[in-house]
Design a protein around this motif. Sequence first.
Motif, PDB file in Angstrom:
ATOM      1  N   MET A   1     -25.268  10.140  -3.062  1.00  0.00           N
ATOM      2  CA  MET A   1     -26.147  10.524  -4.165  1.00  0.00           C
ATOM      3  C   MET A   1     -25.966  12.010  -4.421  1.00  0.00           C
ATOM      4  O   MET A   1     -26.072  12.822  -3.494  1.00  0.00           O
ATOM      5  N   VAL A   2     -25.646  12.378  -5.664  1.00  0.00           N
ATOM      6  CA  VAL A   2     -25.581  13.788  -6.022  1.00  0.00           C
ATOM      7  C   VAL A   2     -27.022  14.265  -6.135  1.00  0.00           C
ATOM      8  O   VAL A   2     -27.807  13.729  -6.918  1.00  0.00           O
ATOM      9  N   THR A   3     -27.376  15.243  -5.327  1.00  0.00           N
ATOM     10  CA  THR A   3     -28.735  15.772  -5.276  1.00  0.00           C
ATOM     11  C   THR A   3     -28.746  17.232  -5.712  1.00  0.00           C
ATOM     12  O   THR A   3     -27.689  17.835  -5.927  1.00  0.00           O
ATOM     13  N   VAL A   4     -29.933  17.807  -5.778  1.00  0.00           N
ATOM     14  CA  VAL A   4     -30.057  19.232  -6.079  1.00  0.00           C
ATOM     15  C   VAL A   4     -29.300  20.050  -5.037  1.00  0.00           C
ATOM     16  O   VAL A   4     -28.638  21.034  -5.375  1.00  0.00           O
ATOM     17  N   ASP A   5     -29.357  19.631  -3.777  1.00  0.00           N
ATOM     18  CA  ASP A   5     -28.607  20.339  -2.723  1.00  0.00           C
ATOM     19  C   ASP A   5     -27.106  20.316  -2.995  1.00  0.00           C
ATOM     20  O   ASP A   5     -26.411  21.314  -2.779  1.00  0.00           O
ATOM     21  N   THR A   6     -26.603  19.182  -3.474  1.00  0.00           N
ATOM     22  CA  THR A   6     -25.179  19.079  -3.818  1.00  0.00           C
ATOM     23  C   THR A   6     -24.842  20.065  -4.925  1.00  0.00           C
ATOM     24  O   THR A   6     -23.837  20.784  -4.856  1.00  0.00           O
ATOM     25  N   VAL A   7     -25.673  20.103  -5.953  1.00  0.00           N
ATOM     26  CA  VAL A   7     -25.434  21.009  -7.084  1.00  0.00           C
ATOM     27  C   VAL A   7     -25.470  22.456  -6.604  1.00  0.00           C
ATOM     28  O   VAL A   7     -24.605  23.260  -6.981  1.00  0.00           O
ATOM     29  N   GLN A   8     -26.428  22.795  -5.758  1.00  0.00           N
ATOM     30  CA  GLN A   8     -26.503  24.161  -5.217  1.00  0.00           C
ATOM     31  C   GLN A   8     -25.241  24.517  -4.449  1.00  0.00           C
ATOM     32  O   GLN A   8     -24.702  25.627  -4.588  1.00  0.00           O
ATOM     33  N   LYS A   9     -24.746  23.581  -3.646  1.00  0.00           N
ATOM     34  CA  LYS A   9     -23.517  23.821  -2.879  1.00  0.00           C
ATOM     35  C   LYS A   9     -22.342  24.071  -3.818  1.00  0.00           C
ATOM     36  O   LYS A   9     -21.545  24.997  -3.612  1.00  0.00           O
ATOM     37  N   VAL A  10     -22.245  23.267  -4.862  1.00  0.00           N
ATOM     38  CA  VAL A  10     -21.141  23.411  -5.827  1.00  0.00           C
ATOM     39  C   VAL A  10     -21.225  24.758  -6.547  1.00  0.00           C
ATOM     40  O   VAL A  10     -20.199  25.423  -6.741  1.00  0.00           O
ATOM     41  N   ILE A  11     -22.416  25.172  -6.904  1.00  0.00           N
ATOM     42  CA  ILE A  11     -22.584  26.484  -7.534  1.00  0.00           C
ATOM     43  C   ILE A  11     -22.130  27.588  -6.579  1.00  0.00           C
ATOM     44  O   ILE A  11     -21.405  28.501  -6.976  1.00  0.00           O
ATOM     45  N   GLU A  12     -22.498  27.482  -5.316  1.00  0.00           N
ATOM     46  CA  GLU A  12     -22.136  28.497  -4.319  1.00  0.00           C
ATOM     47  C   GLU A  12     -20.628  28.617  -4.112  1.00  0.00           C
ATOM     48  O   GLU A  12     -20.120  29.711  -3.868  1.00  0.00           O
ATOM     49  N   ILE A  13     -19.904  27.498  -4.209  1.00  0.00           N
ATOM     50  CA  ILE A  13     -18.452  27.562  -3.995  1.00  0.00           C
ATOM     51  C   ILE A  13     -17.678  27.760  -5.295  1.00  0.00           C
ATOM     52  O   ILE A  13     -16.455  27.770  -5.304  1.00  0.00           O
ATOM     53  N   GLY A  14     -18.393  27.923  -6.416  1.00  0.00           N
ATOM     54  CA  GLY A  14     -17.739  28.255  -7.680  1.00  0.00           C
ATOM     55  C   GLY A  14     -17.339  27.067  -8.524  1.00  0.00           C
ATOM     56  O   GLY A  14     -16.476  27.188  -9.395  1.00  0.00           O
TER      57      GLY A  14
END
Length: 106
Positions: free
Chosen positions: A48-61
Amino acid sequence: MADNSWLYRELSKNSNLRVSRSLEELISVRTWWEEVHNIYCPDHSEYMVTVDTVQKVIEIGGSIISYPSSWCSCSMEARRYAVENGVIVMPHGETFEFMKKWAVRR
């Protein structure tokens, strides 16, 4: 680490895109006019793509989260959070259509 090998191979089939795969979790796709999309593909533990997943993706660019709809989905909260932060979330099929659109010479 995300297993993006299948998505990488499929995107590489489009000759109008320059696709590079780094040791990181992102696939970098460059269009013919030098626009770059950094795509993240969840692994099997991220069903499940979660808010945590989105935050991680933002952090790695990352700028796009592309997921296999056969075993993964995206929560409404994650989708909303992604939109608010400039990240696109879509299943692989939509990703291919999106990339076809941007690969075409204008």
